[in-house]
Design a protein around this motif. Structure first.
Motif, short mmCIF file in Angstrom:
data_model
loop_
_atom_site.label_atom_id
_atom_site.label_comp_id
_atom_site.label_asym_id
_atom_site.label_seq_id
_atom_site.Cartn_x
_atom_site.Cartn_y
_atom_site.Cartn_z
N ARG A 226 0.83 -1.21 0.00
CA ARG A 226 0.00 0.00 0.00
C ARG A 226 0.86 1.26 0.00
NH1 ARG A 226 -3.48 -2.38 4.94
NH2 ARG A 226 -1.33 -2.92 5.49
N ASN A 227 0.33 2.26 -0.63
CA ASN A 227 1.02 3.56 -0.64
C ASN A 227 0.61 4.32 0.62
OD1 ASN A 227 2.41 5.82 -1.34
ND2 ASN A 227 1.13 6.37 -3.10
N ASP A 228 1.18 3.87 1.75
CA ASP A 228 0.78 4.40 3.05
C ASP A 228 1.65 5.56 3.54
OD1 ASP A 228 3.10 3.05 3.59
OD2 ASP A 228 2.14 1.39 4.68
N GLY A 229 2.56 6.03 2.71
CA GLY A 229 3.39 7.18 3.07
C GLY A 229 4.63 6.86 3.87
N ARG A 230 4.85 5.59 4.23
CA ARG A 230 6.04 5.25 5.00
C ARG A 230 7.26 5.25 4.10
NH1 ARG A 230 2.96 0.29 7.95
NH2 ARG A 230 1.59 1.57 9.26
N ARG A 231 8.30 5.94 4.54
CA ARG A 231 9.53 6.07 3.78
C ARG A 231 10.71 5.85 4.72
NH1 ARG A 231 5.79 6.45 0.81
NH2 ARG A 231 5.40 7.93 -0.89
N VAL A 232 11.79 5.30 4.17
CA VAL A 232 13.03 5.14 4.94
C VAL A 232 14.19 5.54 4.04
CG1 VAL A 232 12.15 3.32 6.45
CG2 VAL A 232 13.19 2.69 4.28
N ARG A 233 15.26 6.03 4.66
CA ARG A 233 16.45 6.41 3.90
C ARG A 233 17.49 5.31 4.05
NH1 ARG A 233 18.79 10.65 1.41
NH2 ARG A 233 16.94 11.92 1.77
N ILE A 234 17.89 4.75 2.92
CA ILE A 234 18.87 3.66 2.91
C ILE A 234 19.91 3.94 1.84
CG2 ILE A 234 19.24 1.20 2.47
CD1 ILE A 234 16.49 0.66 3.55
N ARG A 235 21.15 3.93 2.24
CA ARG A 235 22.27 4.15 1.32
C ARG A 235 22.07 5.38 0.45
NH1 ARG A 235 21.85 -1.32 2.07
NH2 ARG A 235 20.21 -1.60 0.51
N GLY A 236 21.59 6.45 1.10
CA GLY A 236 21.45 7.73 0.44
C GLY A 236 20.21 7.91 -0.40
N ALA A 237 19.30 6.92 -0.40
CA ALA A 237 18.08 7.00 -1.19
C ALA A 237 16.86 6.81 -0.28
CB ALA A 237 18.07 5.96 -2.30
N VAL A 238 15.76 7.45 -0.65
CA VAL A 238 14.51 7.32 0.10
C VAL A 238 13.67 6.22 -0.57
CG1 VAL A 238 12.40 8.47 0.84
CG2 VAL A 238 14.56 9.75 0.79
N LEU A 239 13.38 5.17 0.19
CA LEU A 239 12.66 4.01 -0.33
C LEU A 239 11.32 3.84 0.37
CD1 LEU A 239 15.61 1.42 -0.49
CD2 LEU A 239 14.94 3.14 -2.19
#
Length: 890
Positions: free
Chosen positions: A179-192
């Motif tokens: 789902r496109n629930d708005g959760r984002r994390v930054r990993i190795r310089g990118a937002v996933l």
């Protein structure tokens, strides 16, 4: 590797396709490793710790999966250990669950697999582990240099698409909920986001704190890929050693080397003698050899005369299998490949004995068709039970054939070179010439005839027998009449005679143009005189519907009607009255239905897919597969009334495709091109079939979700004419359809005791059900009315197969067995052995072994001749059969 792959395929053949694919990778920072390191050491300095701790974790995982039944009771499993290029071990598991624990729908997928970033506030530990172990990439435009990139895209297809619900995918794996629930994390310089999450099981991820990928194998298409993947072997490198001297002669073959790197953890793994693979249950290879052509092992010090004279030298798995069958009647119940499940092979004594403990799966050693008699011997062993000798295998119906090939052909296990011609020769003994010509045309359309002219010349006399008895005596004239009739038959099947290598039609004998032929055929449909009198028998609801529909037909007013009524309210009765009235006025009325059975009970009825050329793979923007210049288009333009029954069980995209196509060919932008359309069905019965679809997907596929629904006028039929003598049952069905009947939960209703066979045990209850539905089957089985008015419906194909087996055993008469000739397309390495393909029964195909008896009913599984009512779903009765031809009656 190939041997292990074939052993694994034998497990699939025995227990079904894999259900779960699991990959577990070693985490070098496990606490059990790091706490044992000396100061200054890193995990790579202690490969012994890495190997032993991973082995311990692996054993714990196996205990959880197989003993504690984490996913359910396991029928079979395969796992292999591999080592990454950086040396870390990882395991691949393929798990086959028992039938009661199969994972079949999206709700079950969601219970065991997640592909989303957890809520950090509710599940902080799980959130951190997902970020640490289960996020792919970044790759693609975020990192074009990632190792997973091939030809500018990710070979693992990341980022995946967002999905509100888990769905069945078009390939081997489901489309998991992301789902496109708005959760984002930054990993190795990118937002996933969720599109980058590798599917995982939350409990296993927390328990083992490592990369542990879980996938549901939702399709048999996954079998080949998965087994090749886990048995692909180690990564290898090719190197070339060049000579130092410039003038030295270089031996390219000798200096070309194939090498691989063995990491320290792998070396330790092998030193400790840990298993690199495991399979349960074990698979035993069964010898297949011709008489006196088996292998004999002996020592160099032994004399050949002594070796030959030893009794054990003449004993093999196969010969002892024959001996056991000749001694014990119990052993004759099993095929050679089934024997190890019930008997144990003792290699020292070279004998079989009854099994007492865990089972073992048998697999016949492969044989290539080029091996000749050994190949045909293997085919016989895969199908003949209880053989007592090689000669017994070559014996069919009391006759001993000289070769195994002849015996296999006689049993119908292999297709003879002349099987098509033999079919026609056998049919000529009981088929009338007109039926014989129809069979000839059917063979041209559905069989791959290599030499049509030769087949024509050989069977022309049988096809022309009725014309030869008439006034025409000139052979050329008779040939033209036969060609004309076959041309008509081929056209009714949607084919043109010019597509086949047959003699040409003479000038002046051409049929009507293709644009007119379908119109002529539709207008030539005979009207039953009784149907013209049906108006007087209509009830008030049906009469109101009839009058309104006929008003629009006569006034040529565009309108779409939906006849909504439960089963038994007289929808078909109304259709017949409308068709008879319209046709009696010289107008064209087209009758179609979603299923072949419903279409066959209407005059001139055809399935909607056949009549309107609706594509099998339908999409939201699809059109019907006919052109503006085709005969179908001309017929639809002239039609005054189009009836489509059981439209509630077809996907809305099919109806929308007809709407767009009619607007296109008529040039009228009104719904369905300004035609009078009568749709019929009942939404409380069977809805459209969405393969592995959830409730929301099934609902979205119905006609009520179409843009057309708002312009459709509903006409309700309430009075159940079929159940007037049993109003209680009619009301009960209506309550269930309307959802007002008291339910257990949301999925079950309690059936009244009056219509239920009490459950005592599976064998007794099924037997009583058969006796209640088919009483005195032995005496009444020859009556067509008795057979055609009875049926047992079941929820799963496997239950249907079991019931069919029990019923055919009870059916009177001699039995005839037919076998399918299965082969895999584009399989040069024989990854799909014939016996594995034979074990599959895909939807819409008959089983590999088809058992028939005279007067038993069968159901047609494809549209052979829709114009004459031979559609998918048509019920037929067997009247006679031979080796290659079956006589059936509607």
């Amino acid at each position: 590797m190939r041997r292990r792959y074939l052993d694994a395929m034998a497990l699939v053949q025995r227990f079904g396709k894999p259900d779960i694919f699991l990959t577990m990778t070693c985490n070098p920072h496990w606490e059990e490793i790091t706490r044992e390191l000396a100061e200054g050491q890193s995990p790579q300095d202690r490969p012994d710790l890495v190997a032993r701790v991973f082995k311990a974790k692996l054993e714990d995982l196996k205990d959880l999966l197989f003993k504690k039944k984490f996913f359910g009771e396991v029928a079979a499993h395969v796992h292999v250990i591999e080592f990454q290029k950086r040396g870390l071990p990882h395991a691949h598991f393929l798990i086959i669950l028992k039938s009661d624990y199969k994972i079949t729908n999206s709700d079950q997928y969601d219970e065991i697999i997640s592909a989303e970033i957890p809520d950090n506030d509710k599940y902080p530990i799980l959130h951190d582990l997902v970020i640490k172990h289960m996020m792919h990439g970044p790759c693609g435009v975020l990192n074009i240099n990632d190792p997973c990139m091939e030809n500018g895209s990710c070979r693992y297809h990341y980022p995946r698409h967002f999905a509100e619900t888990t769905q069945q995918g078009e390939d081997s794996y489901p489309i998991y909920r992301r789902r496109n629930d708005g959760r984002r994390v930054r990993i190795r310089g990118a937002v996933l986001d969720n599109r980058w999450v590798v599917p995982y099981n939350p409990y296993l991820l927390i328990r083992y704190n490592c990369h542990i990928n879980i996938e549901v194998c939702s399709s048999i298409k996954a079998v080949k890929y998965l087994f090749k993947y886990i048995y692909k072997g180690h990564d290898r490198a090719s190197i070339v050693i060049e000579a130092a001297e410039d003038d030295a002669v270089i031996n390219e073959i000798r200096e070309y080397r194939d090498a691989r790197f063995i990491s320290p953890p792998e070396a330790i793994w092998r030193i400790y003698s840990f298993n690199l693979s495991e399979m349960y249950p074990s698979v035993i290879q069964l010898q297949v050899h011709l008489p006196n052509m088996h292998l004999v092992h002996y020592k160099d010090s032994e004399k050949l005369e002594d070796v030959v004279c030893k009794g054990s030298s003449s004993r093999t798995m196969l010969t002892e299998y024959f001996r056991m069958n000749s001694i014990y009647s119990y052993a004759r119940n099993f095929l050679y490949k089934e024997f190890p499940e019930f008997f144990v092979w003792n290699n020292s004594t070279k004998s079989w004995k009854r099994r007492k403990q865990r089972i073992q799966v048998g697999r016949l050693v492969a044989a290539h068709p080029a091996e000749g008699e050994r190949y045909y011997l293997r085919i016989l062993l895969n199908h003949v039970r209880g053989a007592t000798s090689f000669e017994d295998l070559r014996t069919v119906d009391g006759f001993v054939f000289a070769t195994f090939r002849e015996a296999a052909e006689r049993r119908g296990l292999i297709e003879a070179d002349c099987s098509i011609s033999d079919c026609l020769s056998e049919a000529a003994t009981f088929a009338m010439p007109s039926a014989f010509r129809r069979l000839f045309a059917t063979i041209l359309v559905f069989c791959e005839v290599k030499n049509v002219r030769e087949l024509w010349g050989k069977h022309f006399e049988a096809m022309a027998d009725d014309f030869q008895q008439g006034s025409a005596t000139d052979k050329e004239s008779i040939e033209q009449m036969v060609l004309r009739d076959i041309s008509d038959i081929l056209y009714s099947m949607g084919k043109d005679i010019s597509c086949f290598d047959l003699p040409e039609m003479l000038d002046g004998t051409e049929l009507a143009g293709s644009n007119c032929r379908e119109v002529i055929e539709e207008m030539s449909i005979n009207i039953d005189p009784e149907h013209l009198d049906l108006y007087a028998t209509l009830n008030c609801e049906q009469r109101l519907a009839f009058d309104e529909i006929m008003h629009h037909v006569l006034q040529k007013k565009s309108k779409v009607f939906f006849i909504d009524g439960p089963g038994g309210t007289g929808k078909t009765h109304l259709y017949k009255a409308l068709l008879a009235k319209v046709c009696s006025m010289g107008l064209i009325a087209i009758a179609t239905a979603t299923s072949g059975i419903a279409a066959s009970i209407m005059p001139g009825g055809r399935t909607a897919h056949s009549r309107f050329k609706i594509p099998v793979n339908i999409h939201d923007d699809s059109l019907c597969s006919f052109s503006k210049q085709s005969g179908t288009a001309e017929l639809l333009r002239r039609a005054s009334l189009i009836i489509w029954d059981e439209v509630a069980m077809t996907k809305r995209q099919a109806v929308e495709a007809l709407d767009r196509s009619l607007q296109d060919i008529t040039g009228v932008l009104s719904p369905f091109g300004g035609k009078v359309i009568v749709l019929g069905g009942d939404f409380t019965q069977v809805l459209p079939v969405v393969r592995r679809g959830i409730r929301a997907q099934i609902t979205d596929a119905t006609l009520k979700k179409s843009y057309l629904w708002r312009c459709i006028k509903q006409i309700k039929l309430w009075r159940n004419m079929r159940a007037q003598s049993d109003p209680w049952f009619s009301d009960f069905l209506l309550r269930i359809g309307d959802g007002t009947e008291e339910s257990i939960g949301q999925d079950y209703v309690r059936l009244p005791d009056e219509i239920v066979v009490p459950y005592i045990d599976p064998k007794h209850s099924v037997s009583k059900l058969i006796n209640d539905i088919f009483p005195s089957l032995g005496q009444n089985g020859i009556s067509p009315s008795y057979i055609s008015t009875r049926a047992i419906l079941s929820t799963k194909n496997e239950y249907v197969d079991e019931l069919n087996e029990k019923l055919i055993d009870r059916f009177p008469g001699e039995e005839q067995i037919y076998y399918s000739f299965d082969s895999a397309v584009d399989d040069p390495h024989n990854y799909y052995p014939p016996e594995f393909i034979n074990s599959l029964t895909p939807n819409g195909l008959p089983p590999h072994v088809l058992r028939l008896k005279i007067n038993c009913p069968v159901i047609l599984l494809r549209n052979l001749d829709p114009f004459n009512g031979l559609c998918n779903g048509t019920r037929l009765i067997i009247r006679a059969f031979q080796e290659n031809a079956i006589l059936m009656q509607k």
